[in-house]
Design an enzyme around this catalytic site. Structure first.
Site, PDB file in Angstrom:
ATOM      1  CB  SER A  14      -0.961  -0.054   1.178  1.00 19.53           C
ATOM      2  OG  SER A  14      -1.859   1.005   1.119  1.00 19.53           O
ATOM      3  CG  HIS A  15       0.121   3.603   3.280  1.00 21.94           C
ATOM      4  ND1 HIS A  15      -0.774   2.568   3.345  1.00 21.94           N
ATOM      5  CD2 HIS A  15       0.576   3.779   4.533  1.00 21.94           C
ATOM      6  CE1 HIS A  15      -0.863   2.133   4.581  1.00 21.94           C
ATOM      7  NE2 HIS A  15      -0.050   2.859   5.331  1.00 21.94           N
ATOM      8  CG  ASP A  65      -2.474   4.055  -1.528  1.00 19.13           C
ATOM      9  OD1 ASP A  65      -3.188   3.960  -2.546  1.00 19.13           O
ATOM     10  OD2 ASP A  65      -2.441   3.172  -0.651  1.00 19.13           O
ATOM     11  CG  ASP A 105      -2.564  -0.335  -2.661  1.00 19.02           C
ATOM     12  OD1 ASP A 105      -2.466   0.792  -2.135  1.00 19.02           O
ATOM     13  OD2 ASP A 105      -3.266  -1.236  -2.178  1.00 19.02           O
ATOM     14  CG  ASP A 150      -5.949   0.936  -1.275  1.00 19.51           C
ATOM     15  OD1 ASP A 150      -5.036   1.771  -1.135  1.00 19.51           O
ATOM     16  OD2 ASP A 150      -5.996  -0.144  -0.643  1.00 19.51           O
ATOM     17  NE  ARG A 151      -4.006   4.069   3.084  1.00 23.01           N
ATOM     18  CZ  ARG A 151      -3.487   4.187   4.286  1.00 23.01           C
ATOM     19  NH1 ARG A 151      -2.863   5.295   4.629  1.00 23.01           N
ATOM     20  NH2 ARG A 151      -3.582   3.208   5.161  1.00 23.01           N
ATOM     21  CB  THR A 210      -9.024  -0.077  11.785  1.00 22.27           C
ATOM     22  OG1 THR A 210      -9.334   1.117  12.494  1.00 22.27           O
ATOM     23  CG2 THR A 210      -7.962   0.208  10.748  1.00 22.27           C
ATOM     24  CE  LYS A 255      -7.600   1.871   1.997  1.00 19.87           C
ATOM     25  NZ  LYS A 255      -7.450   0.495   2.438  1.00 19.87           N
TER      26      LYS A 255
HETATM   27  C1  G6P Z   1      -4.954  -0.506   5.357  1.00 22.81           C
HETATM   28  C2  G6P Z   1      -6.332  -1.039   5.230  1.00 22.81           C
HETATM   29  C3  G6P Z   1      -7.312  -0.006   5.719  1.00 22.81           C
HETATM   30  C4  G6P Z   1      -7.005   0.404   7.114  1.00 22.81           C
HETATM   31  C5  G6P Z   1      -5.576   0.831   7.247  1.00 22.81           C
HETATM   32  C6  G6P Z   1      -5.258   0.983   8.707  1.00 22.81           C
HETATM   33  O1  G6P Z   1      -4.775   0.581   4.519  1.00 22.81           O
HETATM   34  O2  G6P Z   1      -6.612  -1.369   3.899  1.00 22.81           O
HETATM   35  O3  G6P Z   1      -8.595  -0.535   5.616  1.00 22.81           O
HETATM   36  O4  G6P Z   1      -7.795   1.480   7.524  1.00 22.81           O
HETATM   37  O5  G6P Z   1      -4.728  -0.151   6.699  1.00 22.81           O
HETATM   38  O6  G6P Z   1      -3.920   0.981   8.927  1.00 22.81           O
HETATM   39  P1  G6P Z   1      -3.314   0.894  10.372  1.00 22.81           P
HETATM   40  O7  G6P Z   1      -1.875   1.129  10.114  1.00 22.81           O
HETATM   41  O8  G6P Z   1      -3.955   2.014  11.164  1.00 22.81           O
HETATM   42  O9  G6P Z   1      -3.645  -0.462  10.941  1.00 22.81           O
HETATM   43 ZN    ZN Z   2      -3.286   1.319  -0.316  1.00 23.24          ZN
END
Ligand code: G6P
Ligand code: ZN
Length: 543
Positions: A112-113, A277, A279, A281-282, A344, A376
């Site tokens: 992801s990010h 981000d 991938d 999705d953000r 979350t 997302k």
């Molecule tokens: C990923 C998930 C999200 C989630 C996020 C939380 O991006 O896809 O659904 O909100 O992680 O990250 P954290 O670092 O706060 O667990």
């Molecule tokens: Zn992502």
């Protein structure tokens, strides 16, 4: 043709909030990726002859693991494997392709990010046939399997060509289909949104700036914003996906997308700024002179979604993660539609979307999406904003301030303490837990605790229960602080402190956010003893 390879288990392959994430050198240990992929297959039933989608965000090590995954899918009996060209698929595009081609599931390679590169992060995640992340029942089974696995199966053929679109039969009979990564996704966006209206807005001089952060959305954004919607070339920046994201942190927030943020706050700013981000999705949404918090963005999108063709029939309900602000709740209340509060992690929305209970979902962590896929979706959020702007003909600033006037403003901020010693972070949470019973009734400055708990979610669809999802301290009058440890970090622990205060009075909607939250910030420090327990004077990131 098919080799059975003996292996020894690793004990650290526990999937976190969103799949297994580790540093690249960890994934490069012998059989590390193979063990995890085989454990995924060993935890599934009934996929013989069916289709598996494989794609990743293009980060360092993507191609190597895609080749392994294709050979393992073939050896394990999948009849068809769909991959994006070059091994690239954004997470929402992968979700769409799983759904569109009725695949059994998908493997998404992404962290992801998180940063990418030879010593940075990599990840593997499994998505089920609805296109969404596997539920905990499956990720728990995968983890259990990784601890005892002793063999994996892999087909013995040369690396496949990921750069040629088309179909091929692999030795052993599995069909490999390499798709254009952008086409199907773009077609879906054209169904949901009024492209002619957005095109018209742009042709009238409305300026957009989209920062792809050298990550996966670049090719999608170029096609959609510049080619189909007519934004001038250059409107999409950093559009070449790079294995190390140009050395940046591909996280779309005012800290990591600072250049865009500064431009949007400066003189002669474009009308609309956005970013996504690693991938895809953000999302980050910034109007000229105004940053829209993800929580506000969710509420505003939900309140105006009916202006887009894909949502003209209204919404069945809205869902948000627990730490996300209550702004969307006020929209749901006014509309008389369902509102759901989940832990979350996007995976918790899957059941609500499948059951038709929620149409739009969102999280404070810059994720918003709808029932069009089961992830997302960054570009979806940007397009819904543009559709709303095109129909309303007002600025982002006007839309946001009007929203606050109608519904009140939820001042909101998240303070992150990154790379904290794991034991210290666990100690902080244990200490909070031990105070839950005694906190109600206590006062901290002007704030009096009404309720304190450790959030547990009872899924209304499958009745599963997920406990220990964050410590909530609710004050009288609707303010609150939430404490949680991140489930996505790869070094040490990250403490997240989520702060929120509701303000109904529109003459008090222009206070600087940290200032508006000062009493809650002070209470959080007193209750959790953050400074002395983490050894930090201040958060590493404030968003
Ligand atoms: C990923 C998930 C999200 C989630 C996020 C939380 O991006 O896809 O659904 O909100 O992680 O990250 P954290 O670092 O706060 O667990
Ligand atoms: Zn992502």
């Amino acid at each position: 043709m098919i080799k059975s390879v003996s292996t020894t288990p690793y004990q650290d392959q526990k999937p976190g909030t969103s799949g297994l994430r580790k540093k690249v050198p960890v994934f490069q240990q012998p059989n590390y990726a193979e063990n995890f992929i085989q454990s995924i297959f060993d935890s599934l039933e009934g996929f013989q002859g069916k289709c598996l989608v494989i794609g990743g965000d293009g980060r360092y090590y993507n191609r190597e693991v895609i080749q392994k995954a294709i050979k393992m899918a073939a050896a394990n009996g999948f009849g068809k494997v769909i991959v994006g060209k070059g091994g690239i698929l954004s997470t929402p595009a992968a979700s769409h392709i799983i759904r569109k081609y009725k695949a059994f599931g998908g493997i998404i390679l992404s962290a992801s990010h998180n940063p990418g590169g030879p010593t940075e992060d990599f990840g593997i995640k499994y998505n089920i046939s609805n296109g969404g992340p596997a539920p905990e029942k499956i990720t728990d089974a995968i983890y259990a399997r990784t601890k005892v696995i002793d063999t994996y199966k892999i087909a013995d053929f040369a690396d496949v060509n990921l750069d040629r679109i088309g179909k091929d039969e692999l030795p052993g009979g599995t069909i490999l289909s390499v798709l254009d990564s952008v086409e199907d996704y773009t077609a879906l966006m054209e169904e949901l949104f009024d492209f002619p209206a957005i095109r018209n807005l742009i042709s009238l001089g409305f300026r957009i700036a989209f920062d792809a952060m050298s990550a996966v959305t670049g090719p999608y954004a170029k096609e959609i914003f510049e080619n189909r919607l007519g934004a001038p070339s250059g409107s999409v920046r950093n559009f070449m996906p790079l294995p190390d994201f140009g050395g940046h942190h591909p996280d779309p927030n005012p800290v990591h997308a600072k250049e865009l943020y500064d431009e949007m706050m400066g003189d002669d700013a474009p009308d609309f700024g956005a970013a996504s981000d690693g991938d895809g999705d953000r999302n980050l949404i910034i109007g000229r002179g105004i940053f829209v918090t993800p929580s506000d963005s969710l509420a505003i999108l939900a309140a105006n979604a009916n202006l887009a063709p894909g949502y003209s029939g209204g919404l069945a309900g809205i869902a948000r993660s627990m730490p996300t602000s209550g702004a969307a709740d006020r929209v749901a209340e006014k509309r008389g539609i369902g509102m759901y509060e989940t832990p979350t992690g996007w995976k918790f929305f899957g059941n609500l979307l499948d059951a038709g209970m929620a149409t739009i979902c969102g999280e404070e962590s810059a994720g918003t999406g709808s029932n069009h896929v089961r992830e997302k979706d960054g570009l979806w959020a940007v397009l819904l904003w543009l559709n709303i702007l095109a129909v309303r003909g007002e600025s982002v600033q006007e839309i946001v301030t009007q929203h606050w006037q109608t519904y009140g403003r939820n001042y909101y901020s998240r303070h992150d303490y990154e790379g904290v010693d794991t034991e210290a972070a666990n100690g902080l949470v244990t200490n909070l837990r031990s105070q839950l019973a005694s906190l109600p009734g206590q006062s901290f400055g002007p704030l009096k605790v009404e309720k304190a708990d450790d959030f547990a979610y009872h899924d209304p669809v499958d009745k599963s229960v997920s406990e220990h999802q964050g410590i909530r301290i609710l004050f009288e009058g609707g303010s609150r602080v939430v404490f949680r440890l991140s489930g996505t970090g790869t070094s040490g622990a990250t403490l997240r402190v989520y702060l929120e205060r509701f303000e109904a009075d529109s003459t008090r909607h222009n206070i600087e956010t940290q200032h508006a939250l000062a009493d809650i910030i002070a209470a959080a420090e007193t209750i959790a003893d953050i400074r002395s327990r983490t050894g930090r004077d201040a958060p590493s990131v404030i968003t």
